[in-house]
Design a protein around this motif. Structure first.
Motif, short mmCIF file in Angstrom:
data_model
loop_
_atom_site.label_atom_id
_atom_site.label_comp_id
_atom_site.label_asym_id
_atom_site.label_seq_id
_atom_site.Cartn_x
_atom_site.Cartn_y
_atom_site.Cartn_z
N THR A 247 0.85 -1.19 0.00
CA THR A 247 0.00 0.00 0.00
C THR A 247 0.88 1.24 0.00
N GLY A 248 0.27 2.36 -0.28
CA GLY A 248 0.98 3.64 -0.27
C GLY A 248 -0.01 4.77 -0.19
N GLU A 249 0.48 5.98 -0.29
CA GLU A 249 -0.41 7.14 -0.26
C GLU A 249 -1.34 7.09 -1.47
N ASP A 250 -2.60 7.38 -1.22
CA ASP A 250 -3.62 7.26 -2.27
C ASP A 250 -3.25 8.03 -3.54
N GLY A 251 -2.74 9.24 -3.36
CA GLY A 251 -2.40 10.07 -4.51
C GLY A 251 -1.37 9.43 -5.41
N TYR A 252 -0.35 8.82 -4.80
CA TYR A 252 0.70 8.21 -5.63
C TYR A 252 0.22 6.91 -6.25
N VAL A 253 -0.58 6.14 -5.53
CA VAL A 253 -1.14 4.92 -6.10
C VAL A 253 -2.00 5.24 -7.31
N HIS A 254 -2.82 6.28 -7.20
CA HIS A 254 -3.66 6.70 -8.33
C HIS A 254 -2.80 7.16 -9.50
N HIS A 255 -1.69 7.83 -9.19
CA HIS A 255 -0.77 8.27 -10.25
C HIS A 255 -0.23 7.06 -11.02
N LEU A 256 0.17 6.03 -10.30
CA LEU A 256 0.70 4.83 -10.96
C LEU A 256 -0.38 4.11 -11.77
N GLN A 257 -1.59 4.10 -11.24
CA GLN A 257 -2.69 3.46 -11.98
C GLN A 257 -2.98 4.22 -13.27
N GLN A 258 -2.89 5.54 -13.20
CA GLN A 258 -3.07 6.35 -14.39
C GLN A 258 -1.93 6.10 -15.39
N LEU A 259 -0.71 5.98 -14.90
CA LEU A 259 0.44 5.68 -15.77
C LEU A 259 0.24 4.34 -16.46
N ALA A 260 -0.27 3.36 -15.71
CA ALA A 260 -0.52 2.04 -16.29
C ALA A 260 -1.55 2.12 -17.41
N THR A 264 -1.09 1.41 -21.44
CA THR A 264 -1.98 0.30 -21.84
C THR A 264 -1.52 -1.05 -21.27
N ILE A 265 -1.15 -1.03 -19.99
CA ILE A 265 -0.74 -2.28 -19.33
C ILE A 265 -1.62 -2.59 -18.11
N SER A 266 -2.68 -1.83 -17.90
CA SER A 266 -3.53 -2.02 -16.72
C SER A 266 -4.03 -3.46 -16.58
N GLY A 267 -4.37 -4.07 -17.72
CA GLY A 267 -4.91 -5.42 -17.68
C GLY A 267 -3.91 -6.48 -17.24
N HIS A 268 -2.63 -6.10 -17.19
CA HIS A 268 -1.59 -7.05 -16.78
C HIS A 268 -1.21 -6.90 -15.31
N ILE A 269 -1.81 -5.92 -14.62
CA ILE A 269 -1.38 -5.61 -13.25
C ILE A 269 -2.46 -5.99 -12.25
N ASN A 270 -2.03 -6.73 -11.24
CA ASN A 270 -2.91 -7.16 -10.16
C ASN A 270 -2.54 -6.41 -8.88
N TRP A 271 -3.40 -5.48 -8.45
CA TRP A 271 -3.15 -4.69 -7.25
C TRP A 271 -3.66 -5.48 -6.05
N MET A 272 -2.76 -6.13 -5.33
CA MET A 272 -3.15 -7.04 -4.26
C MET A 272 -3.43 -6.33 -2.94
N GLY A 273 -2.90 -5.12 -2.78
CA GLY A 273 -3.02 -4.44 -1.50
C GLY A 273 -2.08 -5.05 -0.48
N HIS A 274 -2.31 -4.76 0.79
CA HIS A 274 -1.44 -5.25 1.85
C HIS A 274 -1.60 -6.76 2.04
#
Length: 388
Positions: A247-260, A264-274
Motif C-alpha cells: 500500500t501507499g499514499e492514495d495520490g501516488y497509487v492513483h498516479h501509478l494506476q493512471q500511468l498504467a 496500456t498495461i492495466s490489464g496485466h497488473i494485479n493490485w493485491m493491497g497489503h
C-alpha cells in the motif's frame, strides 16, 4: 551491558514495512541469543502512520519477548516529536547509572526528532551511541523528500552529532554512500536479520503456463522505481503479469494506476493491497520473479525473503543487496534506467532453466549466509568493541 534501542516506530506498526520489522527482529534475536548482554529494552512512540497504536503508554510491555515502552507523540510522520520519550530516555539512563550498569544506545533511523534528540541526550550523558540509519544516509535522502527539514537537521546539528556515533550499515553500498556523505567514529557493515520461513506451500511457477508472473512487495512509493518498471514492461515481448503487494499514499497509487492506463498495461497488473506476514512467503513462492527497481535502497529485506523461498530477483544496481545477488548468481541486476531494466526482464523471462536452478539452490544459500545466530554475534562484537 544494557542496550537501549530507540526507534520512532515499533511493532505492531507494520505500516512502516521493512525498517520496523528489522528493528523488531534484531531485538528479538538479541533476546534469544545474546547472552553476553545483561539486558535490553526498546523505547519508541505510538506512531502508526496517520493513526496511533492502541497500546499502553509510559510503561514497559512485553512484545514478542522484548521489553518495549511506547510514548505518545506530539507530531505525526515524519518528525514524531515526543517529549515524553526524551524524558523517559533521560530517566532510564539515570536509573541504570545508579545501578552501576554500563549502557549503550542503538538508534534506528535518523531523519526525525526521536533519533536526533535522543542522540543529543545520550551523548550529553556520556553514553556510547550506535546508529543504524534504516535508510540511505546520503545526499539523495537529504534532497529526495522533506528536503528543507532534512537539510536543516543535518547542517544545524546532525553533521556534528554523526561524528560522535558508531554507524552500523546493512550493506556495502550503504556504507560507501554513507561514508561519502558523513564522518563517524566507526562504521561497520552487518546485514539485517530477516525472519526466514520454516516451510512454505509452494506451487510450481512457470511450469504449467507461458506467462511470466512478476511480483513487487513493499511500500508503494516514488523511491521504489515502479514508474521505471511500468515503462519497461510496456514493451515487454513475452506474456506477463505483475502483482503489486503493498500500500501507499492514495495520490501516488492513483498516479501509478493512471500511468498504467497510459501505457496500456492495466490489464496485466494485479493490485493485491497489503498482505500479512503469514501469507507473504507463500505469495512470493508462487511467483516467478520478484522485481525491485528502486532509486535507492539500503538493504531490502524483501530480497532475502524472496530468495529464501527460491524465487529469483531482478534488482536495480541501487539496491544494497545488488552486489550479493550478482556474486551468488541468484538473480539479475539492472542499471537504473528503462532500457537496462527491460533487458534484464527479458533475460530472466527467457532463462527458465536458470530460474529453476535458483529456485532449488537459493534457500540453502540464504539460510547459510544470513544465519540469525551469526549475525547477532556480529552485532554484539560491534557493541562491545566500540563501546569501550
Amino acid at each position: 551491558m544494557i542496550l537501549i534501542h530507540i526507534t520512532p516506530a515499533y511493532k505492531p506498526a507494520f505500516i512502516y514495512g521493512g525498517p520496523t520489522m528489522s528493528v523488531a527482529k534484531l531485538a528479538e534475536s538479541i533476546g534469544s541469543y545474546a547472552h553476553a548482554l545483561s539486558g535490553q529494552e526498546v523505547i519508541t512512540t505510538t506512531a502508526n502512520g496517520k493513526e496511533e497504536l492502541n497500546v499502553p503508554v509510559n510503561q514497559p510491555v512485553i512484545v514478542e519477548g522484548v521489553s518495549v515502552t511506547y510514548y505518545s507523540r506530539w507530531t505525526k510522520d515524519h518528525t514524531h516529536f515526543s517529549p515524553a520519550l526524551l524524558l523517559g530516555l533521560w530517566k532510564k539512563i539515570s536509573h541504570y547509572r545508579k545501578s552501576k550498569k554500563k549502557i549503550s544506545v542503538h538508534i534506528h533511523s535518523w531523519w526525525n526528532t526521536v533519533a536526533v534528540l535522543s542522540c543529543v541526550i545520550a551523548l550529553v550523558r556520556g553514553v556510547p551511541v550506535f546508529l543504524s540509519p534504516r535508510g540511505m544516509l546520503n545526499s539523495h535522502t537529504e534532497t529526495h523528500r522533506h528536503s528543507f527539514y532534512k537539510s536543516f537537521i543535518h547542517w544545524v546539528m546532525g553533521k556534528a552529532l554523526l561524528k560522535r556515533v558508531h554507524l552500523i550499515t546493512s550493506s556495502n553500498l550503504e556504507k560507501k554512500k554513507t561514508a561519502a556523505f558523513v564522518q563517524s567514529k566507526t562504521i561497520s557493515v552487518i546485514p539485517n536479520i530477516v525472519a526466514l520461513p520454516h516451510s512454505v506451500n509452494k506451487q510450481a511457477p512457470g511450469r504449467d503456463h507461458e506467462r511470466l508472473n512478476f511480483l513487487f512487495v513493499g511500500r508503494i512509493d516514488k523511491i521504489k522505481g515502479l514508474d521505471l518498471l511500468f515503462t519497461a514492461l510496456s514493451t515487454y515481448p513475452l506474456p506477463w503479469e505483475l502483482s503489486i503487494a503493498g500500500t501507499g499514499e492514495d495520490g501516488y497509487v492513483h498516479h501509478l494506476q493512471q500511468l498504467a492506463r497510459q501505457l496500456t498495461i492495466s490489464g496485466h497488473i494485479n493490485w493485491m493491497g497489503h498482505i500479512h506476514n503469514e501469507e507473504k512467503f507463500t505469495v512470493m513462492a508462487n511467483h516467478d520473479v520478484l522485481v525491485l527497481t528502486s532509486y535507492t535502497e539500503n538493504f531490502a529485506n524483501v530480497v532475502i525473503e524472496s530468495l529464501a523461498v527460491g524465487t529469483p530477483v531482478i534488482l536495480s544496481d541501487q539496491v544494497g543487496l545488488a552486489d550479493y545477488v550478482e556474486r551468488t548468481q541468484l538473480g539479475w541486476v539492472a542499471a537504473l534506467n528503462v532500457r537496462s531494466i527491460g533487458e534484464k526482464l527479458l533475460e530472466a523471462g527467457k532463462a527458465k532453466d536458470m530460474r529453476t536452478i535458483i529456485r532449488k539452490k537459493a534457500p540453502e544459500i540464504i539460510n547459510a549466509d544470513f544465519n540469525e545466530i551469526s549475525l547477532v554475534q556480529q552485532y554484539i562484537n560491534v557493541y562491545q568493541l566500540s563501546a569501550v
